[in-house]
Scaffold this active site. Sequence first.
Site, PDB file in Angstrom:
ATOM      1  N   HIS A 177       0.814  -1.216   0.000  1.00 39.86           N
ATOM      2  CA  HIS A 177       0.000   0.000   0.000  1.00 39.86           C
ATOM      3  C   HIS A 177       0.848   1.267   0.000  1.00 39.86           C
ATOM      4  CE1 HIS A 177       0.447  -0.111   4.512  1.00 39.86           C
ATOM      5  NE2 HIS A 177       0.413   1.202   4.356  1.00 39.86           N
ATOM      6  N   ASP A 210       0.479  -7.553   1.633  1.00 34.29           N
ATOM      7  CA  ASP A 210       0.892  -6.153   1.779  1.00 34.29           C
ATOM      8  C   ASP A 210       2.414  -5.999   1.706  1.00 34.29           C
ATOM      9  OD1 ASP A 210       0.369  -3.458   1.921  1.00 34.29           O
ATOM     10  OD2 ASP A 210       0.346  -3.386   4.106  1.00 34.29           O
ATOM     11  N   SER A 213       4.723   2.559   7.806  1.00 33.60           N
ATOM     12  CA  SER A 213       4.393   1.422   6.954  1.00 33.60           C
ATOM     13  C   SER A 213       5.556   1.046   6.045  1.00 33.60           C
ATOM     14  CB  SER A 213       3.173   1.751   6.084  1.00 33.60           C
ATOM     15  OG  SER A 213       2.019   1.905   6.877  1.00 33.60           O
TER      16      SER A 213
END
Length: 319
Positions: A64, A94, A170
């Site tokens: 993402h 992910d 992230s």
Amino acid sequence: MGYMDKEIVPQNDGALIDAYSQSIAAAVDIVGPAVSRIERVGGRQGHGSGFAISPDGLIITNSHVVDDAKAVRITTPDGFVTEGRVLGRDVDTDIALIRANTGTGAWAKLGDSQRLRRGHIAIAIGNPLGFEWTVTAGIVSALGRSMRAASGRLMDDVIQTDAALNPGNSGGPLVSSGGEVIGVNTAVIQGAQSIAFAVASNTANFVVSEVLRYGQVRRAFIGIAGDTIVLPRRVALAAGTVQTTSVRVRRVEPEGPAAKGGLQEGDYILAIDGSPVGGVDDIVRLMDGSRIGRETEILVFSVAGRIEKKNLLPMARTS
């Protein structure tokens, strides 16, 4: 009454705290230089973190973080800026893999996440909220969690930690006290205190291997749609199982592996190669790339009211 012939000397709190600090600082010194800021080039703007896993500029981040971008800008802790291309990404875990146009210098080692235990030190390094190369630390709170990926599929073997994470973390590494990457930071639960998640390093290692070899992560496909349902007691008794749930086939794709193997709408799938199936997520987990082109036994309670074994030949899932 027993007695002790030695005086118990309490540990020095200052020494313990110092040892803890030194352990974290040493791990950060090892992995920190490999952590980069990742920004999308073209399309929607966005940024996150990533870390190099080889001296020639292979970088892991979150799917993402790169989103649908083909190229990214990479900034290292010493201020070096380069660009890289996205080699592949796997929405279901992910994880994305980037190849920098030039080497980024330092690189980090992926550790074995199976060796983790609850209570182990967990160190997060990343670029949260624009505060670059921030370090937070906590412990491994739980192992083997499952959570939904953006694709809707279930991610297994997720690490839960209380190391503080924020947007921008992230794709950054979750690091052990030994200076090995044990996970890839991926998500926080909004509104929760000290609950964050990381994709286990063994999963990341698998994705990297698949992307380098095939350009994508291969998964097996049998061509059904199904629903997780409560397993009728009569079916459980007939199958001799203690399962309380199963998967009922709702649709069979014409000419797909399931159709060719004799599965029908209304069949209950009880097991795949001997592994119990208690829901759709079990099918997703069991249908990995290793089953592509390999005969697979499906145990069903058929619409004819019999326990039957069906042999299928799963094919590669293309989307």
